[in-house]
Design a protein around this motif. Structure first.
Motif, PDB file in Angstrom:
ATOM      1  N   VAL A 119     -13.989 -97.927 -41.896  1.00  0.00           N
ATOM      2  CA  VAL A 119     -15.295 -97.439 -42.376  1.00  0.00           C
ATOM      3  C   VAL A 119     -16.359 -97.600 -41.288  1.00  0.00           C
ATOM      4  O   VAL A 119     -17.271 -96.772 -41.163  1.00  0.00           O
ATOM      5  N   ALA A 120     -16.232 -98.639 -40.459  1.00  0.00           N
ATOM      6  CA  ALA A 120     -17.173 -98.796 -39.337  1.00  0.00           C
ATOM      7  C   ALA A 120     -17.086 -97.598 -38.391  1.00  0.00           C
ATOM      8  O   ALA A 120     -18.113 -97.060 -37.950  1.00  0.00           O
ATOM      9  N   GLU A 121     -15.876 -97.150 -38.112  1.00  0.00           N
ATOM     10  CA  GLU A 121     -15.693 -95.981 -37.236  1.00  0.00           C
ATOM     11  C   GLU A 121     -16.212 -94.706 -37.901  1.00  0.00           C
ATOM     12  O   GLU A 121     -16.808 -93.848 -37.250  1.00  0.00           O
ATOM     13  N   ILE A 122     -15.977 -94.591 -39.209  1.00  0.00           N
ATOM     14  CA  ILE A 122     -16.454 -93.415 -39.944  1.00  0.00           C
ATOM     15  C   ILE A 122     -17.984 -93.344 -39.848  1.00  0.00           C
ATOM     16  O   ILE A 122     -18.555 -92.285 -39.577  1.00  0.00           O
ATOM     17  N   ARG A 123     -18.653 -94.454 -40.044  1.00  0.00           N
ATOM     18  CA  ARG A 123     -20.122 -94.455 -40.027  1.00  0.00           C
ATOM     19  C   ARG A 123     -20.700 -94.267 -38.631  1.00  0.00           C
ATOM     20  O   ARG A 123     -21.870 -93.906 -38.478  1.00  0.00           O
ATOM     21  N   ARG A 124     -19.893 -94.496 -37.625  1.00  0.00           N
ATOM     22  CA  ARG A 124     -20.333 -94.279 -36.239  1.00  0.00           C
ATOM     23  C   ARG A 124     -20.109 -92.847 -35.783  1.00  0.00           C
ATOM     24  O   ARG A 124     -20.617 -92.451 -34.745  1.00  0.00           O
ATOM     25  N   ASP A 125     -19.310 -92.105 -36.522  1.00  0.00           N
ATOM     26  CA  ASP A 125     -18.893 -90.772 -36.089  1.00  0.00           C
ATOM     27  C   ASP A 125     -19.853 -89.723 -36.670  1.00  0.00           C
ATOM     28  O   ASP A 125     -19.932 -89.561 -37.889  1.00  0.00           O
ATOM     29  N   PRO A 126     -20.576 -89.000 -35.809  1.00  0.00           N
ATOM     30  CA  PRO A 126     -21.556 -88.027 -36.330  1.00  0.00           C
ATOM     31  C   PRO A 126     -20.931 -86.979 -37.253  1.00  0.00           C
ATOM     32  O   PRO A 126     -21.605 -86.504 -38.171  1.00  0.00           O
ATOM     33  N   THR A 166     -20.240-103.225 -49.652  1.00  0.00           N
ATOM     34  CA  THR A 166     -21.467-102.428 -49.577  1.00  0.00           C
ATOM     35  C   THR A 166     -22.076-102.497 -48.184  1.00  0.00           C
ATOM     36  O   THR A 166     -22.457-101.475 -47.607  1.00  0.00           O
ATOM     37  N   ALA A 167     -22.156-103.708 -47.631  1.00  0.00           N
ATOM     38  CA  ALA A 167     -22.753-103.883 -46.308  1.00  0.00           C
ATOM     39  C   ALA A 167     -21.962-103.153 -45.228  1.00  0.00           C
ATOM     40  O   ALA A 167     -22.533-102.731 -44.213  1.00  0.00           O
ATOM     41  N   ALA A 168     -20.667-102.989 -45.439  1.00  0.00           N
ATOM     42  CA  ALA A 168     -19.817-102.354 -44.431  1.00  0.00           C
ATOM     43  C   ALA A 168     -20.025-100.843 -44.361  1.00  0.00           C
ATOM     44  O   ALA A 168     -19.555-100.195 -43.427  1.00  0.00           O
ATOM     45  N   GLY A 169     -20.705-100.265 -45.357  1.00  0.00           N
ATOM     46  CA  GLY A 169     -20.975 -98.838 -45.312  1.00  0.00           C
ATOM     47  C   GLY A 169     -20.187 -98.015 -46.310  1.00  0.00           C
ATOM     48  O   GLY A 169     -20.278 -96.789 -46.307  1.00  0.00           O
ATOM     49  N   PHE A 170     -19.434 -98.677 -47.172  1.00  0.00           N
ATOM     50  CA  PHE A 170     -18.763 -97.928 -48.237  1.00  0.00           C
ATOM     51  C   PHE A 170     -19.794 -97.419 -49.242  1.00  0.00           C
ATOM     52  O   PHE A 170     -20.825 -98.059 -49.479  1.00  0.00           O
ATOM     53  N   ASP A 171     -19.498 -96.279 -49.855  1.00  0.00           N
ATOM     54  CA  ASP A 171     -20.376 -95.733 -50.893  1.00  0.00           C
ATOM     55  C   ASP A 171     -20.102 -96.368 -52.247  1.00  0.00           C
ATOM     56  O   ASP A 171     -20.901 -96.211 -53.172  1.00  0.00           O
TER      57      ASP A 171
END
Ligand code: MN
Length: 133
Positions: A65-72, A95-100
């Motif tokens: 998920v970290a990579e997903i949130r970094r990828d435009p 939640t903090a990791a960027g999951f919806d």
């Protein structure tokens, strides 16, 4: 067009269940058995939703998920954790990791579609029901 859902899950029993449910309800399912492959598939296929297991060998769900949130190209793709560990304090971390959001394991088949529709902007026309276009 049917929404495409990418399932990144190392447990074959779970991914087969998710694949079965998604297909039965008219979604297109894409499967990846580990994080690195799932990320590659996400970048190529641009799914409408990603269901992401947390505990996987190698690249785990948090790393993915970290990579997903970094990828435009992917950062706005709804990404939902599928995990048994929400009772043990991982909720804030998820939640903090960027999951919806998250879906608890074990998957409850009769709840599952309603759970994912929240992240896809509502129901689609299901096979065997009145068609909506
Ligand atoms: Mn796992």
């Amino acid at each position: 067009m049917a929404p495409r859902v990418l399932v990144i899950e190392d447990n074959r029993h779970n991914s087969e269940l998710l694949d079965y449910l998604l297909t039965a309800y008219g979604y297109v399912s894409l499967l990846a058995a580990e994080g690195r492959d799932g990320l590659r598939t996400a970048r190529i296929q641009r799914p409408d939703l990603i269901l992401l297991d947390i505990r996987m060998p190698g690249m785990d769900g948090f790393a993915v998920v970290a990579e997903i949130r970094r990828d435009p190209g992917l950062r706005r793709t709804p990404t939902v954790a599928v995990t048994a560990s929400v009772m043990t304090g991982d909720r804030e971390r998820i939640t903090a990791a960027g999951f919806d959001g998250y879906i608890r394991k074990p998957i409850e088949p009769e709840m599952f579609i309603a759970q994912i529709e929240r992240f896809l902007g509502g129901p689609i026309a299901h096979p065997g029901t009145t068609a909506r276009r």
